[in-house]
Design a protein around this motif. Sequence first.
Motif, PDB file in Angstrom:
ATOM      1  N   VAL A  31      -0.746   2.020  -8.925  1.00  0.00           N
ATOM      2  CA  VAL A  31       0.463   1.208  -8.738  1.00  0.00           C
ATOM      3  C   VAL A  31       0.565   0.682  -7.307  1.00  0.00           C
ATOM      4  O   VAL A  31       1.346  -0.239  -7.037  1.00  0.00           O
ATOM      5  CB  VAL A  31       1.729   2.016  -9.092  1.00  0.00           C
ATOM      6  CG1 VAL A  31       1.689   2.478 -10.530  1.00  0.00           C
ATOM      7  CG2 VAL A  31       1.911   3.199  -8.151  1.00  0.00           C
ATOM      8  N   LEU A  32      -0.222   1.250  -6.386  1.00  0.00           N
ATOM      9  CA  LEU A  32      -0.184   0.798  -4.995  1.00  0.00           C
ATOM     10  C   LEU A  32      -1.102  -0.392  -4.742  1.00  0.00           C
ATOM     11  O   LEU A  32      -1.103  -0.942  -3.643  1.00  0.00           O
ATOM     12  CB  LEU A  32      -0.577   1.944  -4.054  1.00  0.00           C
ATOM     13  CG  LEU A  32       0.256   3.223  -4.135  1.00  0.00           C
ATOM     14  CD1 LEU A  32      -0.302   4.273  -3.181  1.00  0.00           C
ATOM     15  CD2 LEU A  32       1.721   2.936  -3.812  1.00  0.00           C
ATOM     16  N   ALA A  33      -1.888  -0.786  -5.745  1.00  0.00           N
ATOM     17  CA  ALA A  33      -2.897  -1.830  -5.531  1.00  0.00           C
ATOM     18  C   ALA A  33      -2.268  -3.151  -5.081  1.00  0.00           C
ATOM     19  O   ALA A  33      -2.795  -3.822  -4.188  1.00  0.00           O
ATOM     20  CB  ALA A  33      -3.719  -2.028  -6.802  1.00  0.00           C
ATOM     21  N   ARG A  34      -1.145  -3.533  -5.655  1.00  0.00           N
ATOM     22  CA  ARG A  34      -0.555  -4.827  -5.319  1.00  0.00           C
ATOM     23  C   ARG A  34       0.070  -4.852  -3.932  1.00  0.00           C
ATOM     24  O   ARG A  34       0.427  -5.919  -3.433  1.00  0.00           O
ATOM     25  CB  ARG A  34       0.468  -5.233  -6.371  1.00  0.00           C
ATOM     26  CG  ARG A  34       1.720  -4.405  -6.436  1.00  0.00           C
ATOM     27  CD  ARG A  34       2.621  -4.906  -7.556  1.00  0.00           C
ATOM     28  NE  ARG A  34       2.991  -6.295  -7.387  1.00  0.00           N
ATOM     29  CZ  ARG A  34       3.518  -7.051  -8.348  1.00  0.00           C
ATOM     30  NH1 ARG A  34       3.734  -6.530  -9.543  1.00  0.00           N
ATOM     31  NH2 ARG A  34       3.832  -8.319  -8.118  1.00  0.00           N
ATOM     32  N   LEU A  35       0.191  -3.686  -3.305  1.00  0.00           N
ATOM     33  CA  LEU A  35       0.755  -3.636  -1.956  1.00  0.00           C
ATOM     34  C   LEU A  35      -0.311  -3.769  -0.868  1.00  0.00           C
ATOM     35  O   LEU A  35       0.030  -3.962   0.304  1.00  0.00           O
ATOM     36  CB  LEU A  35       1.506  -2.313  -1.747  1.00  0.00           C
ATOM     37  CG  LEU A  35       2.650  -2.009  -2.698  1.00  0.00           C
ATOM     38  CD1 LEU A  35       3.285  -0.675  -2.338  1.00  0.00           C
ATOM     39  CD2 LEU A  35       3.692  -3.121  -2.673  1.00  0.00           C
ATOM     40  N   LEU A  36      -1.589  -3.656  -1.222  1.00  0.00           N
ATOM     41  CA  LEU A  36      -2.642  -3.652  -0.218  1.00  0.00           C
ATOM     42  C   LEU A  36      -2.670  -4.911   0.659  1.00  0.00           C
ATOM     43  O   LEU A  36      -2.872  -4.803   1.870  1.00  0.00           O
ATOM     44  CB  LEU A  36      -4.005  -3.448  -0.896  1.00  0.00           C
ATOM     45  CG  LEU A  36      -4.237  -2.054  -1.496  1.00  0.00           C
ATOM     46  CD1 LEU A  36      -5.551  -2.013  -2.270  1.00  0.00           C
ATOM     47  CD2 LEU A  36      -4.236  -0.998  -0.409  1.00  0.00           C
ATOM     48  N   PRO A  37      -2.472  -6.118   0.116  1.00  0.00           N
ATOM     49  CA  PRO A  37      -2.501  -7.296   0.998  1.00  0.00           C
ATOM     50  C   PRO A  37      -1.399  -7.299   2.059  1.00  0.00           C
ATOM     51  O   PRO A  37      -1.548  -7.956   3.089  1.00  0.00           O
ATOM     52  CB  PRO A  37      -2.318  -8.469   0.015  1.00  0.00           C
ATOM     53  CG  PRO A  37      -2.752  -7.940  -1.303  1.00  0.00           C
ATOM     54  CD  PRO A  37      -2.352  -6.507  -1.300  1.00  0.00           C
ATOM     55  N   LEU A  38      -0.299  -6.581   1.813  1.00  0.00           N
ATOM     56  CA  LEU A  38       0.827  -6.584   2.746  1.00  0.00           C
ATOM     57  C   LEU A  38       0.901  -5.306   3.576  1.00  0.00           C
ATOM     58  O   LEU A  38       1.754  -5.201   4.457  1.00  0.00           O
ATOM     59  CB  LEU A  38       2.146  -6.734   1.964  1.00  0.00           C
ATOM     60  CG  LEU A  38       2.259  -7.981   1.080  1.00  0.00           C
ATOM     61  CD1 LEU A  38       3.535  -7.921   0.261  1.00  0.00           C
ATOM     62  CD2 LEU A  38       2.244  -9.246   1.925  1.00  0.00           C
TER      63      LEU A  38
END
Length: 560
Positions: free
Chosen positions: A329-336
Amino acid sequence: MKVQLAYSRRSTIVQGATGLDIALSTNTRRDRVSFHGTLTQPLRFREAISALHDVVVSDLRYKPRDRSAYEAYLAEQKAREAAVYRAAYQEKKAEFDALSGQPMPDGLEADFKKQRKLYWKARDRYNRYLMLHDWELWRLIMPCDPVITVAPDVLFFECFSADESSYGCLTVDRDAFDHEQDVALGTTNVDYSWALYEHFQKLRSYRETRFTVDPSGFEVATESADAHIEEKIDLPNSWLRGFMQLQSAMSLPQKKVSISREGLYNVIAWLKRHRAAKSPRAIRFELEPGQPTRIVLEPWDRQIVLHSTPYTGLRSETIRVWGRDRLRVLARLLPLADGADVYLLGAGLPSFWVVRMGEMRLILGLSGWTTNDWTSASALEAIAPPAEVREQTLTDVAATFRDNPTLSFEQIQSRVDHNAPTVAAALNRLALLGQVIHDLPAGAYRWRQVMPVPLTSEQIGSENPETEAARDLVKRVSIDRDETTASGIRLVTGSVHRQKVEVMIDADNHIKRGKCGCSHHFKNGLRMGPCRHLQAIRNHLLRDDDQPKDLDRWYQGLWN
């Protein structure tokens, strides 16, 4: 526990001439909590709140094969018997109608509880069926109202996953908002729907986003936002106890391990591309003071070395934690993300992963169990305070938050006439009762009542009776045979209080098979959890004889 929620209108997102307006409607059955401001980084908030949403709906429990076709065949066979049963039903119904107006028969309350249990089991089966076969309908009926707290320095949203294994907390600094007004501090529920989640995906950095938390919502009237909504939710005891156990674990001191964004990406990417076929399925942290942290993914022994983030602890140790599949669930936060920190309690205990995104932080708590089972909970009990805290002590510690809802441990201790071990035990107890939360990134304790009314130990519920009894039987364990096979399976035979026991334990310390002559195992096997004798064997193998037996030694051993 039954929780009543009431909202004056639905939470909505309205697009105006100058930007988007987010209005989160709060629970009118709780004290008024409000906040108005303009988001300076709407894109970060969109990704963070979406990741929190993924925590709510995550469910990694075992899902059996689809047997709907076979069940339809059985239903067709049973339909032939329905005509016979229907006639008998009509006859019996006529007898009951004739008895209407008579006094309530004996045993009616017990029968009601029995039928109510059957109802909730059927409802749970239907929920699982929809999750597998009609995702859209399941999303609409899935309750996912988070808890929001407006504090002097931050806003934070909290949630707990459907499978009772993951905790999510999104913390947003008040500095992330401009033009603040109508601020009322406190904690409440907010109306949150899947439609609102879809609207969150429309947030853009080039468009002004105004944020409102208020019971009355918007002055803008919409067709879908005028109706008064009331909900009654019956929280399962396992859900409530699991949530509070994680809060209690979060209040204890932990080892902090910093992880770069690249390191977190490597962990998530490997887990996404590979599936473990055997145990152990753990993440192993190899910690050496002043040396780069090594993360080892088992059972492949895939090593990820964090050269840019050396370990700052004082002694060498190896800690293994579970629940790694939920890190996706943390994958989409990596760019930010600017980076991440992992807070570790110890081997097999909950871990907390904090992703830093400027003025926002997402805390993901992983319980170590996919469902709140009977054997994993005992590990948390081992680090709980060994003595009960007096009611007056809890009152004294709670009173320190009256003037300021955010305090450090040192500030709390300076305001009460109690020593450090007693204060630590009191904070742990208040966290278990849902009154206090430990903000790990800020290193502070915050007063936050997660439920509309203060909880009691009876409402949280006691642990499984077999687990509780197993703790008393540990000293009566006698081991006859203990060997480990080439595949990592541990075979143990022995006796527990004159009861012959055989148990098979995998590399994750989970009981896979067992034999016991007690009535619990004879009736249920492992379907209702291992019996007290199997658990006592397991606890005997894992016990720590140096575990502190009093409050002072517990504090010195755990906090220092």
